[in-house]
Design a protein around this motif. Structure first.
Motif, PDB file in Angstrom:
ATOM      1  N   GLU A  73     -46.320 -27.745  72.927  1.00  0.00           N
ATOM      2  CA  GLU A  73     -46.086 -26.942  71.726  1.00  0.00           C
ATOM      3  C   GLU A  73     -44.598 -26.721  71.490  1.00  0.00           C
ATOM      4  O   GLU A  73     -44.139 -26.733  70.341  1.00  0.00           O
ATOM      5  CB  GLU A  73     -46.817 -25.606  71.863  1.00  0.00           C
ATOM      6  CG  GLU A  73     -48.333 -25.742  71.812  1.00  0.00           C
ATOM      7  CD  GLU A  73     -49.040 -24.444  72.138  1.00  0.00           C
ATOM      8  OE1 GLU A  73     -48.332 -23.432  72.341  1.00  0.00           O
ATOM      9  OE2 GLU A  73     -50.276 -24.445  72.218  1.00  0.00           O
ATOM     10  N   LEU A  74     -43.828 -26.547  72.576  1.00  0.00           N
ATOM     11  CA  LEU A  74     -42.383 -26.381  72.406  1.00  0.00           C
ATOM     12  C   LEU A  74     -41.769 -27.658  71.854  1.00  0.00           C
ATOM     13  O   LEU A  74     -40.879 -27.607  70.984  1.00  0.00           O
ATOM     14  CB  LEU A  74     -41.745 -26.006  73.748  1.00  0.00           C
ATOM     15  CG  LEU A  74     -40.235 -25.734  73.737  1.00  0.00           C
ATOM     16  CD1 LEU A  74     -39.892 -24.621  72.757  1.00  0.00           C
ATOM     17  CD2 LEU A  74     -39.745 -25.383  75.146  1.00  0.00           C
ATOM     18  N   LEU A  77     -42.584 -27.765  68.096  1.00  0.00           N
ATOM     19  CA  LEU A  77     -41.809 -26.806  67.322  1.00  0.00           C
ATOM     20  C   LEU A  77     -40.360 -27.276  67.145  1.00  0.00           C
ATOM     21  O   LEU A  77     -39.796 -27.194  66.045  1.00  0.00           O
ATOM     22  CB  LEU A  77     -41.838 -25.432  67.995  1.00  0.00           C
ATOM     23  CG  LEU A  77     -43.171 -24.675  67.918  1.00  0.00           C
ATOM     24  CD1 LEU A  77     -43.162 -23.470  68.844  1.00  0.00           C
ATOM     25  CD2 LEU A  77     -43.442 -24.234  66.476  1.00  0.00           C
ATOM     26  N   LEU A  78     -39.761 -27.788  68.226  1.00  0.00           N
ATOM     27  CA  LEU A  78     -38.380 -28.268  68.132  1.00  0.00           C
ATOM     28  C   LEU A  78     -38.290 -29.490  67.231  1.00  0.00           C
ATOM     29  O   LEU A  78     -37.331 -29.635  66.462  1.00  0.00           O
ATOM     30  CB  LEU A  78     -37.836 -28.583  69.529  1.00  0.00           C
ATOM     31  CG  LEU A  78     -37.683 -27.386  70.482  1.00  0.00           C
ATOM     32  CD1 LEU A  78     -37.195 -27.854  71.853  1.00  0.00           C
ATOM     33  CD2 LEU A  78     -36.724 -26.356  69.911  1.00  0.00           C
ATOM     34  N   VAL A  82     -37.607 -26.042  64.228  1.00  0.00           N
ATOM     35  CA  VAL A  82     -37.550 -24.631  64.617  1.00  0.00           C
ATOM     36  C   VAL A  82     -36.491 -24.468  65.705  1.00  0.00           C
ATOM     37  O   VAL A  82     -36.397 -25.286  66.617  1.00  0.00           O
ATOM     38  CB  VAL A  82     -38.923 -24.141  65.112  1.00  0.00           C
ATOM     39  CG1 VAL A  82     -38.876 -22.673  65.511  1.00  0.00           C
ATOM     40  CG2 VAL A  82     -39.980 -24.376  64.046  1.00  0.00           C
ATOM     41  N   ALA A  87     -38.685 -20.734  68.679  1.00  0.00           N
ATOM     42  CA  ALA A  87     -39.844 -21.414  69.260  1.00  0.00           C
ATOM     43  C   ALA A  87     -40.331 -20.681  70.501  1.00  0.00           C
ATOM     44  O   ALA A  87     -41.544 -20.485  70.694  1.00  0.00           O
ATOM     45  CB  ALA A  87     -39.479 -22.858  69.599  1.00  0.00           C
ATOM     46  N   ASP A 146     -36.302 -32.166  72.247  1.00  0.00           N
ATOM     47  CA  ASP A 146     -37.685 -32.324  71.802  1.00  0.00           C
ATOM     48  C   ASP A 146     -38.303 -33.612  72.330  1.00  0.00           C
ATOM     49  O   ASP A 146     -39.465 -33.636  72.742  1.00  0.00           O
ATOM     50  CB  ASP A 146     -37.754 -32.281  70.276  1.00  0.00           C
ATOM     51  CG  ASP A 146     -36.851 -33.312  69.626  1.00  0.00           C
ATOM     52  OD1 ASP A 146     -35.833 -33.692  70.248  1.00  0.00           O
ATOM     53  OD2 ASP A 146     -37.154 -33.764  68.505  1.00  0.00           O
TER      54      ASP A 146
END
Length: 405
Positions: A73-74, A77-78, A82, A87, A146
């Motif tokens: 998920e991180l 988001l990146l 975000v 994040a 990311d």
């Protein structure tokens, strides 16, 4: 509302400190910005924030599935643009487990206070092992965090899948072994004593196999508690021995020399090493650092020693392929040759990932073959042991008329 203790620098460069009330850390930072202050640290000082989270287990323990979800998920988001702090704030807010929420919040606090993500993750080594932190550090330095997080998520998924297949391959042989032990215990403690009473009524000399089985049954019945205690003590001593470095090395050497099992164990270590090293190199980690981190993924101390030797040789200018070829028990000649070609063409990371995939298929085939051989072998062993017991107890029946006379 929460109370935050802060340290900040004003426009004249003087450090100031104090407390303020805000809905969250982000709101507290906004208040400091409105006052013209540059935050140095902002800590939630409310009693609830200072108290450790309780998750039903030991503080700081987070499941592997939670870490995998956090990583994936991180990365998403990146990749969507975000910011890192935002994040982390989102992930800490949506964590369903108290232990995970505690760790994600602590990581967010550390990043907001100016620490790098790698340093923040390093504070939780049980959740984020050194290889995870090393890859994140490389991603932060190269500006492609990311992508690195996505690689980590893919690696952990493949690794979990491989370990799951190994465990699944061992389930049926273990069930057969437990079943055989259970049947043998039933025969020795329940079935044989009743036959022994019948034989004792007739008198006469029993066959030697029957006498041996009856004596074993009697020993098991009268000393069952002592046997159980002895088994537990031996198991504890074996576990303690295997946790020591010398005992673990000795056990691993025996496993590596065992036909079939040794080759599968070496292939398992090779797959993990190649995938880890390829992922690290692809993330921009220098070769020497990548080798040192990748050795931790092998899971076999004897084979890790071979990687240590290869790392020292690479430090002295030897090519990676030449240094790996000195350890044929882990790196077959074909692997060393393909590694040499990959080094010359500058695609070492991609070739290592490809080798991991190829040898993972080979490992899967070897595991299926070992299980296919282990199943009939265990069935034959069960039949031999139980059949010997049954035949030994039936032998006197063939001479029953002589015993009656």
């Amino acid at each position: 509302m929460a109370i935050f203790a802060y340290r900040a620098v004003d426009q004249s460069g003087r450090e100031v400190s104090g407390t303020l009330t805000a809905d969250g850390r982000g709101a507290a930072l906004d208040q400091l910005a409105e006052r013209g202050l540059t935050p140095v640290s902002v800590q939630d000082s409310t009693p609830a924030a200072r108290a450790p989270a309780r998750s039903g287990g030991r503080p700081g323990r987070v499941s592997r599935a939670s870490v995998d979800a956090f990583t994936r998920e991180l990365a998403n988001l990146l990749a969507a643009g975000v910011s890192l702090s935002r994040a982390l704030s989102i992930l800490s807010g949506q964590a369903s487990q108290a232990g995970a929420r505690q760790q994600w919040t602590a990581i967010y606090d550390a990043v907001v206070d100016g620490a790098s993500l790698a340093d923040a993750l390093a504070q939780w080594p049980r959740s984020f092992p050194p290889v995870y932190v090393a890859m994140v550090r490389a991603g932060e330095a190269g500006g492609f965090l990311d992508l690195v997080l996505e690689q980590i998520a893919d690696f952990r998924s493949r690794e979990q899948d491989l370990v799951g297949r190994v465990k699944a391959a061992l389930v049926y042989p273990m069930v057969l072994a437990v079943l055989a032990v259970g049947v043998l215990i039933f025969l020795l403690t329940y079935f044989i004593p009743r036959f022994s009473a019948v034989f004792a009524e007739f008198g006469g000399a029993l066959p030697w196999l029957t006498r041996l089985i009856v004596a074993s049954s009697g020993f098991a019945v009268h000393h069952g508690l002592a046997i159980a205690v002895g088994v537990v003590v031996v198991a504890l001593l074996a576990r303690r021995l295997l946790t020591s470095e010398s005992g673990r090395r000795g056990f691993e050497r025996v496993v590596l020399r065992t036909p079939g099992v040794g080759t599968a164990s070496a292939r398992f270590a090779l797959v993990r090493f190649c995938r880890m090293l390829g992922t690290l190199l692809g993330a921009g980690v220098p070769l020497i650092s990548a080798l040192r981190v990748a050795r931790e993924a092998i899971g076999n101390q004897t084979l890790a020693d071979a990687v240590d030797r290869a790392t020292r040789e690479v430090q002295h200018g030897t090519s990676l392929a030449a240094s790996l070829s000195a350890s044929p028990e882990l790196f077959p000649p074909s692997v060393a040759e393909m590694t040499a070609v990959a080094e010359q063409t500058g695609r070492l990371d991609k070739e290592l990932i490809r080798l991991a995939g190829a040898y993972e298929g080979d490992l899967d085939r070897r595991l299926r073959m070992l299980v296919a051989l282990a199943e009939p072998a265990l069935l034959f062993l069960m039949a031999a042991v139980i059949g010997t017991v049954v035949i030994g107890m039936l032998l006197p029946v063939f001479t029953l008329q002589e015993l009656i006379r």
